[in-house]
Structures are given as structure tokens and as C-alpha cells.
Design a protein around this motif. Structure first.
Motif, PDB file in Angstrom:
ATOM      1  N   MET A 668       0.916  -1.319  -0.140  1.00  0.00           N
ATOM      2  CA  MET A 668      -0.071   0.062   0.050  1.00  0.00           C
ATOM      3  C   MET A 668       0.979   1.352   0.119  1.00  0.00           C
ATOM      4  N   GLU A 669       1.964   1.319   0.773  1.00  0.00           N
ATOM      5  CA  GLU A 669       2.998   2.235   0.909  1.00  0.00           C
ATOM      6  C   GLU A 669       3.456   2.570  -0.595  1.00  0.00           C
ATOM      7  N   ASP A 670       3.933   1.501  -1.303  1.00  0.00           N
ATOM      8  CA  ASP A 670       4.535   1.653  -2.522  1.00  0.00           C
ATOM      9  C   ASP A 670       3.532   2.273  -3.570  1.00  0.00           C
ATOM     10  N   PHE A 671       2.454   1.721  -3.506  1.00  0.00           N
ATOM     11  CA  PHE A 671       1.398   2.241  -4.543  1.00  0.00           C
ATOM     12  C   PHE A 671       1.247   3.712  -4.425  1.00  0.00           C
ATOM     13  N   ILE A 672       1.068   4.106  -2.849  1.00  0.00           N
ATOM     14  CA  ILE A 672       0.893   5.520  -2.943  1.00  0.00           C
ATOM     15  C   ILE A 672       1.822   6.450  -3.272  1.00  0.00           C
ATOM     16  N   ASN A 673       3.257   5.918  -3.174  1.00  0.00           N
ATOM     17  CA  ASN A 673       4.368   6.621  -3.655  1.00  0.00           C
ATOM     18  C   ASN A 673       4.346   6.639  -5.261  1.00  0.00           C
ATOM     19  N   LYS A 674       4.116   5.616  -5.764  1.00  0.00           N
ATOM     20  CA  LYS A 674       4.124   5.747  -7.046  1.00  0.00           C
ATOM     21  C   LYS A 674       2.736   6.565  -7.697  1.00  0.00           C
ATOM     22  N   ALA A 675       1.697   6.509  -6.903  1.00  0.00           N
ATOM     23  CA  ALA A 675       0.714   7.258  -7.587  1.00  0.00           C
ATOM     24  C   ALA A 675       0.957   8.839  -7.478  1.00  0.00           C
ATOM     25  N   ALA A 676       1.645   9.179  -6.358  1.00  0.00           N
ATOM     26  CA  ALA A 676       2.015  10.412  -6.195  1.00  0.00           C
ATOM     27  C   ALA A 676       2.822  11.092  -7.210  1.00  0.00           C
ATOM     28  N   GLU A 677       3.725   9.851  -7.607  1.00  0.00           N
ATOM     29  CA  GLU A 677       4.707  10.482  -8.672  1.00  0.00           C
ATOM     30  C   GLU A 677       3.860  10.696 -10.049  1.00  0.00           C
ATOM     31  N   LYS A 678       2.761   9.856 -10.563  1.00  0.00           N
ATOM     32  CA  LYS A 678       2.190   9.729 -11.715  1.00  0.00           C
ATOM     33  C   LYS A 678       1.105  10.732 -11.737  1.00  0.00           C
ATOM     34  N   PHE A 679       0.368  11.217 -10.535  1.00  0.00           N
ATOM     35  CA  PHE A 679      -0.689  12.089 -10.567  1.00  0.00           C
ATOM     36  C   PHE A 679      -0.297  13.477  -9.886  1.00  0.00           C
ATOM     37  N   ASP A 680      -1.142  14.412 -10.337  1.00  0.00           N
ATOM     38  CA  ASP A 680      -0.843  15.543  -9.485  1.00  0.00           C
ATOM     39  C   ASP A 680      -1.312  15.632  -8.069  1.00  0.00           C
ATOM     40  N   PHE A 681      -2.619  14.949  -7.952  1.00  0.00           N
ATOM     41  CA  PHE A 681      -3.068  14.899  -6.442  1.00  0.00           C
ATOM     42  C   PHE A 681      -3.704  13.408  -6.655  1.00  0.00           C
ATOM     43  N   VAL A 682      -3.386  12.775  -5.464  1.00  0.00           N
ATOM     44  CA  VAL A 682      -4.125  11.554  -4.717  1.00  0.00           C
ATOM     45  C   VAL A 682      -5.121  11.718  -3.765  1.00  0.00           C
ATOM     46  N   LEU A 683      -6.136  11.552  -3.787  1.00  0.00           N
ATOM     47  CA  LEU A 683      -7.345  11.790  -2.548  1.00  0.00           C
ATOM     48  C   LEU A 683      -7.532  10.474  -2.246  1.00  0.00           C
ATOM     49  N   ILE A 684      -7.595  10.184  -1.031  1.00  0.00           N
ATOM     50  CA  ILE A 684      -7.847   8.827  -0.355  1.00  0.00           C
ATOM     51  C   ILE A 684      -9.217   8.961   0.557  1.00  0.00           C
ATOM     52  N   ASP A 685     -10.272   8.171   0.397  1.00  0.00           N
ATOM     53  CA  ASP A 685     -11.256   8.264   1.046  1.00  0.00           C
ATOM     54  C   ASP A 685     -11.079   6.960   2.159  1.00  0.00           C
ATOM     55  N   SER A 686     -11.304   7.141   3.319  1.00  0.00           N
ATOM     56  CA  SER A 686     -11.188   6.086   4.209  1.00  0.00           C
ATOM     57  C   SER A 686     -12.310   5.979   5.188  1.00  0.00           C
ATOM     58  N   PRO A 687     -12.403   4.907   5.814  1.00  0.00           N
ATOM     59  CA  PRO A 687     -13.549   4.683   6.893  1.00  0.00           C
ATOM     60  C   PRO A 687     -13.452   5.625   7.860  1.00  0.00           C
ATOM     61  N   PRO A 688     -14.509   5.758   8.887  1.00  0.00           N
ATOM     62  CA  PRO A 688     -14.668   6.763   9.984  1.00  0.00           C
ATOM     63  C   PRO A 688     -13.482   6.347  11.066  1.00  0.00           C
ATOM     64  N   VAL A 689     -13.254   7.294  11.760  1.00  0.00           N
ATOM     65  CA  VAL A 689     -12.311   7.501  12.831  1.00  0.00           C
ATOM     66  C   VAL A 689     -12.465   6.242  14.025  1.00  0.00           C
ATOM     67  N   LEU A 690     -13.859   6.533  14.433  1.00  0.00           N
ATOM     68  CA  LEU A 690     -14.181   5.717  15.566  1.00  0.00           C
ATOM     69  C   LEU A 690     -14.660   4.428  15.376  1.00  0.00           C
ATOM     70  N   GLY A 691     -14.276   3.757  16.241  1.00  0.00           N
ATOM     71  CA  GLY A 691     -14.353   2.082  16.120  1.00  0.00           C
ATOM     72  C   GLY A 691     -13.524   1.483  15.191  1.00  0.00           C
ATOM     73  N   LEU A 692     -12.963   1.875  14.514  1.00  0.00           N
ATOM     74  CA  LEU A 692     -12.290   1.295  13.501  1.00  0.00           C
ATOM     75  C   LEU A 692     -10.601   1.992  13.436  1.00  0.00           C
ATOM     76  N   SER A 693      -9.556   1.312  13.042  1.00  0.00           N
ATOM     77  CA  SER A 693      -8.141   1.764  13.086  1.00  0.00           C
ATOM     78  C   SER A 693      -7.628   1.838  11.509  1.00  0.00           C
ATOM     79  N   ASP A 694      -8.813   1.477  10.390  1.00  0.00           N
ATOM     80  CA  ASP A 694      -8.359   1.740   9.231  1.00  0.00           C
ATOM     81  C   ASP A 694      -7.821   3.416   8.770  1.00  0.00           C
ATOM     82  N   ALA A 695      -8.683   4.549   9.320  1.00  0.00           N
ATOM     83  CA  ALA A 695      -8.309   5.730   9.199  1.00  0.00           C
ATOM     84  C   ALA A 695      -6.783   6.153   9.883  1.00  0.00           C
ATOM     85  N   LEU A 696      -6.595   5.519  11.048  1.00  0.00           N
ATOM     86  CA  LEU A 696      -5.388   5.657  11.662  1.00  0.00           C
ATOM     87  C   LEU A 696      -4.134   5.224  10.839  1.00  0.00           C
TER      88      LEU A 696
END
Length: 780
Positions: A668-696
Motif C-alpha cells: 500500500m505504501e509503495d502504491f501511494i508513492n508511485k501514484a504521487a509521482e504519476k498524478f498531480d493529486f491523490v485523494l484517499i477516502d477512508s472509513p470513519p475514525v471511531l471504532g476502526l483503525s483503518d483511518a489511523l
């Protein structure tokens, strides 16, 4: 990792979490200068924010109106059912006691001009004695004669209770009291019940800065009210006159008995005085004593003079004995002796001169000696005479002093004897004088009481008689409705603030800033989708760039470009406290604004639990992020291009059982790094913060995190907990988005005024109404 490497190069090992405050202030000013809009900043909390209170009232206006209307309606019903009560009033003056036509005071009314007397009469005015006299004068034998079929409403009972409470409070603090006695009668036909009922409807009021009391009586019958209040004043005045007359009669009887006793005591003391004078054979002790005192005074004066003369003579005598004939001062001052001394000196000088020529036996010398002896003899005689005179003067003074002191002792002994004999006499004489003065005073007072018994005037007077009331005193519909309206508004406002206090959702941008400490990068208005004819806000932003929502997201895009020192973050993570707060809409709307600016944007739906991006973009979700992270598909196979040029979307794909493990993988980290090089902006939609650790997990691997809050829905506790969790994960929180703010039915738009409608809408009133519906009235 892209975000970590970039932050370490720029800001050190703290991942850029704490920015320099000076740089942040410069960025803030640049945002304001660029967009021409106000961006919220931290300010000191004001002690009183009237606009915030007014905002609460506006939001809860229907609750306040309903409560006020209910109170008004209930008051109207209770007032309509209440029996009309009529009030009649009279005024009584309690004056000072100054009405006697004689010059002396009345026995029963001494010291009646002070405040004690006034308040005593005030208490007597509401006594049972006066109530009983009124009932007797009016022939009242039952409570039903004065009460009738009276219906007292709850409203009147409440107001009566309030009035009595206010009267007690005023009386406690020393103010002019308003006296009312509320007593419930037990037996309607008993005398005490009638008195209690009369007292319960009686009202006493003192007129400030005066000695006047207003007497009022309430009754369903206006004629009875006037009769009772007039009878009450008359009974009070008559009882006062009767009490004074009874007091005068009692005083007269008491003085008669006392006068007989004092007369007997006077006669007895006079007889004792006469008998004692006869026994002592003294006519006038006082005259005799005065003569003796005068003699003693004269003797004291003479003794003082003779003592002074004796002291002078004794001094001369002692000096004469001590100094001899030559040193005595009187001899030196005596002209005769001094003449003899001068003559003697001349003769002795002449004798000594002739002695040089003649012999002592010479006749001339014999003659000189004879003259010298004669002068000495005369001088000796003169000295003896003076000594004899001083001695005689001293002896005479001593003898006279002794005689005067003997006489003084005799006079003092005589006066002491007289005083010893006159002690009993003087005591008897004082007793006679005391009894005589007491007898004379009682006799004079007896005559005064006899005169004032028939001349007594009353210091109580009725000023205004009670009149028959033409209209009810209570209930007054207008007054009750006004009071009810006030109470209803107060109650409604209180309930509004109570509900507002219970409602702990974030309602305004100011609350969000104070709660999170983050800069608000965008305020998104709530849009009526039906009125706009779109399914969601993303479609509105894409179709109508001039809409309020598009303007808001463009403003957010501008704020993001100044949020860091390197401009807008390349990899932006968007999350919220709970689901349904507008994360996905914010991601896609920002993406649309970026592609309108000519940027290439990749939107990643990292919500591997409840994805929604593919629904909003009408894309398939058979393959996506989960396929790439498990290694089934390549990057090019999972990224999809939308109809919008420059907008690419990576959907979630099949939902995995372990989303956190996939999101925290190195792939996942490698993908974000490569996407940042290819696109001007990378916008990530994540689950809510409370009750889950995905957003963290996502926040820790992205350049920045943007927090979305739903206005009027998200609770403050959820926001606070989410911010703390993100900060604990070292998330780079650059700001927040306040979504769905200022809807028509929420009333949250009073605190700030934003107008994103720079462009006009022509002659289409429907669109203009829809676009401006969320805007509050500007306050400046």
C-alpha cells in the motif's frame, strides 16, 4: 514511503505534525487575500456572545412559539372559568395624638406619635376583634353570605401565592408591607370561620412616606365589598374611641383610690413633724442653723486676719531677737534713730578733732562728752521703745487669735449639736413635702382626667369611603394574557436553551474551531438536491460550476494550496468521525475542482468496509484496491478512468476480511508513492475514525489528513475523540471541512456570513432561491 520521506526532508523526524506558527499565520493571510473570504481563526472566548444566544432562539423558534401558545391558551381557559372578583378600597389616616382641646395630655394616649404606635395600629387593623365587629355590624352569620359560589382558578391561586410571598419578602427587608391573611375557614357557620374569611379577603397597604393605610376587600359581590370595607374602617375608628374612653375611666377610678391613700399619708407625716418639734422645743431649725453658720463664717474671717497680723509680728520679734540693735531692719529704717546716729557721729568726730588740741578735762571737751552721752541715752530709749512695741504687738496678736479660736470651737460645737437634734426633724419635714407634692399632682391629674373624659378626640380618621366597583378587579383577561405570554416566552426560551444544552452536536464553524483547534478550510452549504435536480452534491459541482457548492469547494481547494509550505498536499487523506458525514462527496467534489483547474487526480476508495465512491461515479467494483494489495492485479488493471477528463478512480474491489492488514502493508505504501509521482493529486477516502483503525493507518502514510464534520449531526464527543485518535497516530491534520452547514431547517447560519454566489443566475428565480437558501442574513 512517499509521505514520510517528504516530511523528513522538510521538517525533520516529527513528520511535519507541528508547523511553525508564523508560517501558518502567513498562509492564513494569503488565503484571505486570495479568496476574499473570511477564514476562521482561533480567538479568545468572549464572556457574553449575544449573537450566539440569538442564534439559539432562532433555531428553536417553533418550540418557543408552541410553549408560549400553550401557556396562553391554558391561561385563557382558566381566566374564562374564574369567578369575577370586585374590589372596594378606603383609606384611613393614623395621625399623631394632638386633638385634645385642653393644654394637658390624655392619660390613655401618651407618646402616640412614633413609628411604634403606627405599626401597632396597623396590626390592630387586621385583628380578629375588628373582623368580629364588622361581622356583627353587617349581620353576617355564615361564610356563604360573603363568599357565594366563587370559583378560584389555579392561575389566581398561583398569583395570590406570589403576592403573599412578595409581601413577606418586603416585610422581611423592612419595606412597606402589603398585608393579606389567607386562612381557610373550617366551619362555615362558626364565628371564627366568618372572621377568617373576612381576613383572608382583606388587603392592607401602607402609603409610602405617609401615615395613611389603604384598606381593600375582595368579593364576588361589589356591593358587599363596599359595605365590608366601610364597616371595617368605621369599626376600627369606633374601637379606638371605646378603648380610649375605657382607659380614661379606669385612670379616673385608679386616681381616686390613690388620692385617698396619699391624703392619709400626708396627714400622718404632718402630725409626726409637729410632735417632734414640740419634743425638741425648737421653733425653726433652719433659721437657727443659718445664724450659726453666719457667725462661724465671720469668725473664720477674723481668725484669718489676726493670724496674718500675728505672723507678721512674730516675724519681726524673731528678727529683733536674732539681729540685735544694729542689724534689725526696723532700726535701720527708723528716721529718729538714724538722726541720733548721725548726730552722734558728728559729735564724736568733733571730739576727736579737738582732742588733738585740748585735754579731755578742758571745759569744751567735757561739754562735747556730755552731749555724746546724752545722744546715746536718747537713742537707747528709742530702741527700747520700739522693742517694747513689737513685743506688745506680738503678744496681743497671739492672745486675740486664741480668743477667736475658742469662740469658733464654741460655735461649731453648737451647730453640731443643733444638727444632731434636727436630723429627725428634717427627715419628717421632707416626708411631709414629698407627700404634699404627690397629693397635689394626683389632685391636679384627677381634675384633668375629669375634664378630658368628655372632650377626647380621635386621631384616627377615614379619608375616602369605599365605592361600589363597576368592573371586576380580577380576573383581567388582558393582564393575565400578557403575564402568560411573558411566562410562556420565558419558559419556551428556557426549554430552548435546555434542548440546546442537551444537543451536543457541532452547530457552527466557531464551535468546530474551538473543539478541534484546526483551521476550517471549507464550509460546504447544505443543498436541496430535489430543487437543484441532481442526485448528489458531486453532480451539482460537476454540472454547475457557478453553484454555491462549487464555489465552496473551490474555496477549499484554494485553502489547501496554502495549507503547507509546499502548497497543497499531494496525497490527501479524508476521513470523519462517523459514517454519512460527507467524506466521499468531499473527495469527489475536490477532485472535480482540481480537474477543472487542469490537474490529474486519482481518487482512491480505501473504505474496504462500506465503499461508496463507485456508486457516486457509476463505475464497476469487480476489481480494485483489494485485488492490487493481494497481488492479483497490477496498477493499470485496477485504476479506472471516468468520463471527466483527468479524473481517475481506484475502487475498493471485493471487500476483504482483514482491511487493516492490507492497508498497513508495504504494497500500500509503495502504491501511494508511485501514484504521487504519476498524478498531480491523490485523494484517499477512508472509513470513519471511531471504532476502526483503518483511518489511523491511512493517516500515518499520507501527506495530510482532512477531517470532515457534518453540521448539526456530528456530536462533539465524537469529534474530540476522533481528533485525539488521529493525533495519537501522528496524523498531519491540516484542517477540517464543515459540511451541510446552514440548511433551511437548521438555522445554523447566523454566526458567519458567506456568499459563494459571485456569479448571477439570470432570470431563473428557482435556482437563485435554491443557491441562496443556505445563506444567513449578513450582520455587517
Amino acid at each position: 514511503m512517499y509521505r514520510r520521506d517528504k516530511d523528513e526532508n522538510q521538517n525533520g523526524p516529527n513528520h511535519g505534525g507541528q508547523r511553525d506558527m508564523v508560517v501558518r499565520e502567513e498562509q492564513h493571510q494569503q488565503i484571505m487575500a486570495y479568496t476574499g473570504e473570511q477564514v476562521f481563526a482561533h480567538t479568545e472566548e468572549k464572556p457574553l456572545d449575544l449573537r450566539a444566544y440569538w442564534s439559539v432562539i432562532i433555531r428553536r423558534k417553533w418550540l418557543i412559539a408552541i410553549v408560549a401558545l400553550l401557556v396562553l391558551f391554558g391561561t385563557f381557559i382558566m381566566t374564562s372559568l374564574e369567578t369575577p372578583i370586585y374590589r372596594s378600597s378606603t383609606t384611613v389616616e393614623i395621625g399623631n395624638e394632638s386633638g385634645n382641646i385642653t393644654s394637658f395630655d390624655d392619660i390613655a394616649m401618651r407618646n402616640t406619635g412614633g413609628q411604634d404606635y403606627f405599626w401597632t395600629q396597623y396590626e390592630l387593623l387586621k385583628s380578629r376583634a375588628v373582623a368580629g365587629r364588622v361581622a356583627s355590624d353587617l349581620g353576617l352569620v355564615s361564610v356563604n353570605q360573603v363568599s357565594g359560589n366563587q370559583q378560584v382558578s389555579i392561575f389566581r391561586q398561583f398569583t395570590t401565592w406570589v403576592k403573599n410571598l412578595v409581601a413577606k419578602i418586603k416585610e422581611f427587608f423592612g419595606a412597606d408591607p402589603v398585608g393579606r391573611i389567607d386562612i381557610v375557614p373550617l366551619n362555615p357557620s362558626s364565628e371564627s370561620s366568618i372572621q377568617n374569611h373576612l381576613l383572608s379577603n382583606l388587603l392592607l397597604e401602607t402609603i409610602r412616606q405617609s401615615r395613611v393605610i389603604r384598606i381593600s376587600y375582595d368579593s364576588p359581590d361589589p356591593n358587599l365589598a363596599a359595605k365590608v370595607v366601610n364597616a371595617w374602617a368605621d369599626a376600627f375608628v369606633n374601637i379606638n374611641l371605646e378603648r380610649r374612653f375605657d382607659a380614661t375611666a379606669y385612670a379616673k377610678e385608679f386616681l381616686t383610690e390613690r388620692l385617698k391613700q396619699v391624703r392619709a399619708n400626708l396627714e400622718d407625716s404632718e402630725n409626726k413633724l409637729v410632735d417632734h418639734a414640740k419634743e425638741m422645743e425648737v421653733i425653726d431649725f433652719e433659721h437657727k442653723q443659718e445664724e450659726l453658720l453666719k457667725k462661724i463664717a465671720d469668725l473664720n474671717g477674723k481668725i484669718g486676719a489676726i493670724e496674718a497680723r500675728r505672723i507678721t509680728s512674730e516675724s519681726q520679734y524673731r528678727e529683733m531677737q536674732a539681729s540685735g540693735d544694729t542689724g534689725f531692719s526696723i532700726f535701720q529704717d527708723n528716721s529718729i534713730i538714724q538722726g541720733y546716729k548721725q548726730r552722734l557721729g558728728d559729735l564724736e568726730t568733733e571730739y576727736q578733732t579737738n582732742l588733738k588740741v585740748y585735754k579731755p578735762a578742758y571745759p569744751k571737751m567735757v561739754q562735747l562728752r556730755k552731749e555724746i552721752d546724752e545722744v546715746k541715752s536718747k537713742m537707747a530709749k528709742e530702741i527700747d521703745f520700739i522693742k517694747s512695741s513689737i513685743r506688745t504687738e506680738y503678744n496681743t496678736a497671739v492672745r486675740e487669735e486664741s480668743i477667736l479660736k475658742e469662740q469658733l470651737d464654741e460655735q461649731q460645737a453648737e451647730i453640731l449639736s443643733l444638727r444632731n437634734n434636727s436630723t429627725t426633724y428634717m427627715a419628717l419635714k421632707r416626708d411631709v413635702e414629698t407627700n404634699r407634692n404627690l397629693y397635689d399632682g394626683l389632685l391636679q391629674r384627677m381634675k384633668e382626667v375629669g375634664v378630658t373624659a368628655g372632650l377626647t378626640t380621635n386621631n384616627l380618621s377615614v379619608i375616602d369611603r369605599g365605592q361600589v366597583a363597576m368592573r371586576p378587579y380580577t380576573p383581567v383577561m388582558q393582564k393575565n394574557l400578557l403575564i402568560a405570554l411573558f411566562i410562556g416566552l420565558v419558559l419556551g426560551i428556557g426549554m430552548a436553551f435546555l434542548f440546546e444544552h442537551i444537543d451536543d452536536t457541532v452547530k457552527s464553524p466557531m464551535e468546530l474551531e474551538k473543539l478541534t483547534g484546526l483551521t476550517i478550510l471549507g464550509i460546504i452549504p447544505e443543498i436541496d438536491m430535489k430543487l437543484e435536480g441532481v442526485k448528489d452534491i458531486v453532480e451539482l459541482v460537476r454540472k454547475d460550476p457557478r453553484s454555491a457548492a462549487a464555489e465552496a469547494y473551490r474555496s477549499c481547494r484554494t485553502a489547501l494550496s496554502f495549507s503547507t509550505t509546499d502548497g497543497a498536499p499531494t496525497v490527501l487523506h479524508v476521513t470523519s468521525a462517523a459514517m454519512g458525514e460527507g467524506k466521499s462527496s468531499t473527495i469527489l467534489s475536490l477532485a472535480v475542482t482540481y480537474i477543472h483547474a487542469g490537474k490529474r487526480v486519482l481518487v482512491i476508495d480505501a473504505d474496504l468496509r462500506n465503499p461508496s465512491v463507485h456508486k457516486k461515479t457509476n463505475l464497476a467494483n469487480e476489481i480494485g484496491l483489494s485485488n492490487f494489495l493481494v497481488g492479483k492485479n497490477s496498477v493499470n488493471e485496477v485504476i479506472q478512468e471516468t468520463d471527466e477528463k483527468g479524473l481517475f478512480v481506484l475502487t475498493t474491489g471485493p471487500l476483504p476480511p482483514n482491511p487493516v492488514e492490507l492497508l498497513s502493508s508495504e504494497r500500500m505504501e509503495d502504491f501511494i508513492n508511485k501514484a504521487a509521482e504519476k498524478f498531480d493529486f491523490v485523494l484517499i477516502d477512508s472509513p470513519p475514525v471511531l471504532g476502526l483503525s483503518d483511518a489511523l493507518v491511512l493517516a500515518s502514510i499520507c501527506d495530510a489528513t482532512l477531517f470532515v464534520v457534518d453540521a448539526g449531526t456530528t456530536r462533539k464527543g465524537a469529534v474530540d475523540g476522533s481528533i485525539k485518535r488521529l493525533k495519537s497516530a501522528n496524523a498531519n491534520l491540516i484542517g477540517s471541512i464543515f459540511a451541510k452547514y446552514g440548511g433551511n431547517n437548521k438555522g445554523y447560519g447566523y454566526d458567519y456570513s458567506y456568499n459563494y454566489h459571485y456569479y448571477g443566475y439570470g432570470s431563473d428565480p428557482a435556482k437563485k432561491k435554491a443557491a441562496n437558501a443556505w445563506l444567513p442574513r449578513p450582520d455587517r
